[in-house]
Design an enzyme around this catalytic site. Structure first.
Site, mmCIF file in Angstrom:
data_model
loop_
_atom_site.group_PDB
_atom_site.id
_atom_site.type_symbol
_atom_site.label_atom_id
_atom_site.label_comp_id
_atom_site.label_asym_id
_atom_site.label_seq_id
_atom_site.Cartn_x
_atom_site.Cartn_y
_atom_site.Cartn_z
ATOM 1 C CE LYS A 118 1.524 1.163 -0.271
ATOM 2 N NZ LYS A 118 0.157 1.247 0.136
HETATM 3 N N1 GLU Z 1 -3.310 1.186 -0.913
HETATM 4 C C1 GLU Z 1 -4.106 0.487 0.042
HETATM 5 C C2 GLU Z 1 -3.294 0.145 1.272
HETATM 6 O O1 GLU Z 1 -2.336 0.790 1.591
HETATM 7 C C3 GLU Z 1 -4.844 -0.695 -0.557
HETATM 8 C C4 GLU Z 1 -3.999 -1.743 -1.218
HETATM 9 C C5 GLU Z 1 -4.806 -2.808 -1.954
HETATM 10 O O2 GLU Z 1 -6.025 -2.725 -1.951
HETATM 11 O O3 GLU Z 1 -4.181 -3.680 -2.546
HETATM 12 O O4 GLU Z 1 -3.633 -0.726 2.023
#
Ligand code: GLU
Length: 428
Positions: A118
């Site tokens: 993240k």
């Molecule tokens: N930000 C989204 C999550 O927390 C999607 C992450 C992604 O698609 O890689 O799952």
């Protein structure tokens, strides 16, 4: 030499934040049931790699402002790391570390060949122009070049980032490579290699999980009265899909506050209002209520699709929903989990309930790598199959062992990662 626990406490300081402590505490609760080796557990308490960058941006008024940016990669045991990029005033290294760890369990639970990551930039995106956001995104991407890549780490949208943000990231990366690299990010526009259904996938997945839970509980989805906190990419789609399946959405909210109508809100009209005005501010489709009131409304299903830390030890005893579904990451605190469990209110946990987003991200990446694209129906069917399989595993273990759905979901994810870790062994 310091004793092990002391050494640990010290080495964890870099990522220390309330959210990281919560992620580790949830992990520790699940480890008790996962039956994995303590050495593996210990390794998995820490992110593998983190980067802190400074992102200088020329603002529209000519000044240069330097924003802090982060990317945390929690685990590459099962494959490249994967996870969103958020623009928010609360972004810190510790917040990204917690969210990256949850991404690892989410990907493993869904059996996607990824680990978690993240990232984000600490800024107020609502106070920035499109031009400023574009320069911020391009410079942030170029600062991340040493650690991202289609086989290393694949960013995606998260809070306040969208298809346009991903298009800028893809373009910045591609310009450095000298050719188009669509597989560097997911959640892109379809015109540059994005996947059908990706933008709706998280919200649609939330409703698929809710529907399956209702089936197991013997509730008819059509009879459910729902409250949806958050009316962004996740909440608005979840609200729409709930009404399409016959449920009633009696309240929604966004940063401007909440709207309540006991006989149900017309979600498509609210979506049209937000497209026109940017938020629900000034909308009179229902009674205006505060975010706090919204969380305490009497209803059947409360969908938390705003942000972390919403149902807490302070307000959990006043929640009057029969079930909670986590569309956001980390919206229910540990204290709240305990109170809700004691009150018999099931919580459909984030790592399962919002996993539709990363699952369709995986389909997008596979399509980009293969240069072959699937139809909307094919993707919807594949998503439903993945979520149903994960849901059933989580539900059954929770019933068998008498543990919460969250612990059960984490146990499933942690076990698979630990098994792979043990098979690969410790390098060197
Ligand atoms: N930000 C989204 C999550 O927390 C999607 C992450 C992604 O698609 O890689 O799952």
């Amino acid at each position: 030499m310091a004793s092990l626990p002391e050494a640990l406490a010290e080495t964890r300081l870099e990522w220390d934040s309330p959210l990281y402590r919560m992620a580790v505490a949830q992990f520790d609760q699940a480890v008790e049931h996962a039956g994995i080796h303590e050495d593996s557990a210990e390794r998995l308490r820490y992110p593998e790699r983190s980067i802190i960058v400074s992102v200088p941006v020329r603002m529209d008024d000519g000044r240069t402002v330097v924003f802090p940016g982060y990317r945390v990669q929690h685990s590459s045991i099962l494959g490249p790391t994967k996870g969103g990029v958020r623009y928010d005033e609360d972004v810190t290294l510790g917040e990204c570390a917690a969210l990256a760890m949850w991404m690892t369990w989410k990907c493993a639970l869904l059996r996607l060949p990824y680990g978690g990551a993240k990232g984000g930039v600490r800024c107020n995106p609502r106070a920035m122009s499109q031009g400023e956001l574009e320069r911020l995104t391009r410079r942030f991407t170029s600062e991340l070049l040493p650690i991202i890549g289609p086989q290393e780490d694949i960013p995606a949208p998260d809070m306040a980032t969208d298809e346009q943000t991903m298009a800028w990231m893809m373009d910045t990366y591609s310009m450095q490579s000298g050719f188009a690299v669509p597989e560097i990010v997911t959640g892109k526009p379809i015109s540059i290699g994005g996947s059908v259904l990706r933008m709706e996938a998280t919200g649609a997945g939330v409703v698929m999980v809710v529907a399956r839970a209702c089936e197991r509980l013997g509730w008819r989805l059509e009879d459910q009265r729902c409250v949806v906190q958050g009316f962004g990419n996740v909440g608005s789609v979840a609200a729409r899909e709930l009404t399409e399946r016959g449920a009633q959405v009696i309240a929604v909210s966004d940063v401007s506050g909440g709207l309540h109508a006991e006989d149900g809100l017309a979600i498509e009209e609210l979506e049209a209002y937000v497209r026109k005005h940017g938020s629900l501010a000034g909308c009179e489709a229902g009674r205006r209520i505060s975010n706090e009131e919204l969380l305490e409304l009497e209803c059947d299903i409360l969908v938390l699709a705003a942000r972390e830390d919403q149902v807490t030890g302070e307000n959990a005893s006043r929640v009057r929903a029969r079930m909670i579904a986590e569309g956001a990451n980390g919206p229910t605190t540990l204290e709240a989990d305990e109170i809700l469990a004691a009150r018999g209110i099931p919580v459909l946990p984030d790592v399962l309930t919002n996993a539709g987003g990363v699952t369709v991200s995986y389909f997008e990446w596979v399509q980009d790598l293969g240069r072959i694209f699937w139809t909307r129906d094919e993707i919807r069917a594949k998503l439903a199959e993945k979520l149903a399989d994960a849901f059933d595993r989580v539900w059954d273990v929770s019933q068998e062992r008498g543990i919460t759905l969250r612990t059960s979901a984490l146990v499933a994810g942690i076990r698979d990662v630990a098994e792979a870790l043990e098979a690969r062994g410790l390098f060197p």
